[in-house]
Design an enzyme around this catalytic site. Sequence first.
Site, short mmCIF file in Angstrom:
data_model
loop_
_atom_site.label_atom_id
_atom_site.label_comp_id
_atom_site.label_asym_id
_atom_site.label_seq_id
_atom_site.Cartn_x
_atom_site.Cartn_y
_atom_site.Cartn_z
N GLY A 178 -22.79 91.98 -111.74
CA GLY A 178 -23.16 90.87 -112.60
C GLY A 178 -24.17 91.21 -113.67
N SER A 204 -15.89 101.07 -108.14
CA SER A 204 -14.75 100.29 -108.61
C SER A 204 -14.60 100.39 -110.12
CB SER A 204 -14.90 98.83 -108.20
OG SER A 204 -16.13 98.33 -108.64
N ARG A 205 -13.41 100.12 -110.60
CA ARG A 205 -13.19 99.88 -112.02
C ARG A 205 -13.57 98.43 -112.31
NH1 ARG A 205 -10.38 104.12 -114.13
NH2 ARG A 205 -8.85 105.16 -112.79
N SER A 209 -15.51 92.54 -115.59
CA SER A 209 -16.63 93.00 -116.41
C SER A 209 -16.15 94.00 -117.46
CB SER A 209 -17.68 93.64 -115.51
OG SER A 209 -17.24 94.89 -115.05
N ASP A 266 -17.80 83.86 -104.74
CA ASP A 266 -18.66 84.93 -104.29
C ASP A 266 -19.47 84.45 -103.09
OD1 ASP A 266 -20.05 83.08 -105.68
OD2 ASP A 266 -20.75 84.43 -107.25
N SER A 274 -16.95 92.63 -97.61
CA SER A 274 -16.37 93.53 -98.60
C SER A 274 -17.22 94.78 -98.78
CB SER A 274 -16.23 92.77 -99.92
OG SER A 274 -15.93 93.64 -100.98
N LYS A 298 -25.06 87.59 -110.95
CA LYS A 298 -24.21 87.08 -109.88
C LYS A 298 -25.05 86.27 -108.88
CE LYS A 298 -20.42 88.48 -106.99
NZ LYS A 298 -19.28 89.39 -107.04
#
Lengths: 503, 503
Positions: A178, A204-205, A209, A266, A274, A298
């Site tokens: 975030g 991660s890709r 974002s 979220d 996760s 976030k």
Amino acid sequence: MSEPHNRLRLVRAGIDTYQQPVVYMHRDCHVCRSEGFTALTRVLARSGDREVIATLNVVVDDHLALNVAALSEAAWQVLKPDPDAWATFSHAEPPASAAALRAKVFGQRLDDTDFLALMQDAVANRLSDIELTAFVTACAGDRLDNDETIALTKAMLAVGERIEWGGGPVLDKHCVGGLPGNRTTPIVVAIIAAAGHRIPKTSSRAITSPAGTADAMEVMAPVALDIDAMRRVVEREGGCIVWGGNVRLSPADDLLIRIEHPLDFDSDGQLVASVLSKKAAAGSTHALIDIPVGPTAKVRSAAAAASLEARLLVTAQALGLHLTVMRTDGAQPVGYGIGPALEARDVLSVLRNEAEAPRDLRNRALDIAGALLDAVPGAEPGKGRAQAHMLLDSGAALAKFLAICEAQGGFTEPKPAPHLRPVLANRTGRIERIDNRRLARIAKLAGAPGSAAAGIDCRVRIGNSVRSGEPLFQIHAQTPGELEYAFGYATAHPDVFEIGAAG
Amino acid sequence: MSEPHNRLRLVRAGIDTYQQPVVYMHRDCHVCRSEGFTALTRVLARSGDREVIATLNVVVDDHLALNVAALSEAAWQVLKPDPDAWATFSHAEPPASAAALRAKVFGQRLDDTDFLALMQDAVANRLSDIELTAFVTACAGDRLDNDETIALTKAMLAVGERIEWGGGPVLDKHCVGGLPGNRTTPIVVAIIAAAGHRIPKTSSRAITSPAGTADAMEVMAPVALDIDAMRRVVEREGGCIVWGGNVRLSPADDLLIRIEHPLDFDSDGQLVASVLSKKAAAGSTHALIDIPVGPTAKVRSAAAAASLEARLLVTAQALGLHLTVMRTDGAQPVGYGIGPALEARDVLSVLRNEAEAPRDLRNRALDIAGALLDAVPGAEPGKGRAQAHMLLDSGAALAKFLAICEAQGGFTEPKPAPHLRPVLANRTGRIERIDNRRLARIAKLAGAPGSAAAGIDCRVRIGNSVRSGEPLFQIHAQTPGELEYAFGYATAHPDVFEIGAAG
């Protein structure tokens, strides 16, 4: 039973439906008619010794012959049919976990067995997108308690691979996203590996974002390594920064995230499951979670951060994972760049100890690396940050980073974008607030992460004074069209930077 | 803005994705690249003065040219493009109701405005299947209170058409499904219309059952009338039995049901909103709801029935709808036939006062028609059933039914299936229980409702004694393959009929 009345020859549809298996049949084919299939029917397809449950899309024109069934990419990858192979089709029975799903939707608590059944059905593609969405929604908000979060995390772990590294600590870090530009990972991994510790990092890709760590890292080195290649890099250099998508450490998580992201859910329980399922699957023993807190991050409040932290700690303990949680300022971007290449440039600038390197990014990386070094068994508490500092200033971290890049396939210097345009302050005053979400949106409109060089270069910070007509940030783009597109949005939303009375 | 970089020519994909608009683009087309679209991106397509939000499926082979976008049937129906028309494509903004959806998922109560925004976005196709599923799940169980149920019902009503019939009572009936063969509607409509009252009945086709009322009625007369044709039938004959799908009285309900059915969610709030929004939209003033209660019916206990009844009554009152709720025995099928033509045969047998007509179906139809006649303003209470009896016995109801069929397009006598096979009792004893759900499944495997003549003919009832080797029911099928398929399932599940010790 292999009645001829439910057989069709298989062809490849060449359609990517993003993991959900889809089968295309003509409305008038004999299987649709005899089996009573209609659009969205859940269909069990068997070919040879493989089977897949797919959602039916019905073809109503003559693009598809009556004697064939076309498979989406996801369905094709599961069945892997030989040329001219046939499949038999029947109605799919409800998945074994249907009762557990229903119970959760109706507000009941689930136990370890229920979550395991759900995750087994998920990774075997036996749950439709509708069923996965119902599960995600039923677990949202505060509808998973601590025990359920632990059970879900263990279930996600159980249905994937888990890397064993032999004895000794295995370090890891994760940022609860975030915050645009907050690309500490490559710096932290370089410092920790330079200190002689093991830190096999998967990242991660971008999903929503302008850049994920994997996108920024890919500007400098290959990241799409499989699990064996990743292991070789870590055995040689102590650390790596690879894309998690190819490693597939938590396939159940990949499926759930795909549903959670478009919904922007979220919930603490799912976030914890996760993050920690991925850490545990990577074989980590000591992990640090960075939680940026800010009004457009976030996690938006101290109370929300405290609740998330408590859930992380209790779940990590249940998994036998040593966890450090660090809450950081999430009020504004970190570093100058937002977008893969611009963030990579900042990372290299910090590692190279350049005078103009963004100090906020450098300090955050040192804080995180220091806390991780403090957490290692046998470390002298409180000395970690000084050690991190020394490894960065001495060039040891840079050397390690370049060695990791070489081991991953070779280092490449980031390339700048060909088209730039500044966005100017429309009044004189002091920067009061920055809307991280809108700023990220502008970077995406400029082409990030698809165009690696695209994004935003922003050097002003909350508390800085700006004069009307001075640049707030530069938009970088690969094409003039994207540059204008992003610029148009930026000028239509001058409130991305809230400028108070002149200070 | 109409940048050439986001334009593609439109072609028809000819793929039925069941109401969800889907757009297919080649992975390498300039729009995917410049806009950063990937599989499942929510895409806003504008062509002329029309627009649609669609889910992107990415084509990865050369089936699709680089300069075109293919539209699923649902997307094509909305955009209605001219030949060679172009559309511009951009990222869809989140729907206006996203905040309300999120609030509901996170357990907050919604008000009238929220539900209206959600239903407006739903019928405008601005919600993806994932968002609709999240909404359905967030409202499941007891997560809608009475006020929210009323607000949802009013919102569903507000976003569809509502038929005005002028003054005077407009009667209606509905059965909360789950009971095979319970085809009272055509009989009740015939009696009520024969009594001189107005009863414009819309019915559904089967979704998960072997026959809906519309399927059974269609064996005898056309049912796919539009709203104007329906009005003409009712003005001429007082009543009709048409398929609701073409009338689209509650388009929001059609969208939600499509998600609820595969999930098998039957929460009171949504059930009440679904049923009563359709009744109110049809212009009904006096409605009767039949709730069959039984262990394998939709409503399984007296407590569940009481809770549903209370919710129905309070919501109907808020809508100004006079409602009668009738709880009936849901332990076993009603009538002999299960499947469109077999149920139509039973209906005609009752209307014709044949000696072998199923008495349970006849009695239920008389109970419902009698209660409706009692509810009409000015009726003498308690006289309704006698009046219904008289109208049925005199042949007035049959004459009215045939007249309604004529007005809808002409009466046809149901045709029997060519292939029959009995399923035999495997022991001697008394029938203790009947599994309605399994029985329905056998009828579906035999081909119902796709093959109108297919299904089950079952004359034994709970309490009857059977001897080993005697038929429990006959399977009817259009093809030998389907007959064997259903027979195989039936013999593999001998517990559909629970036979106790010989009585």
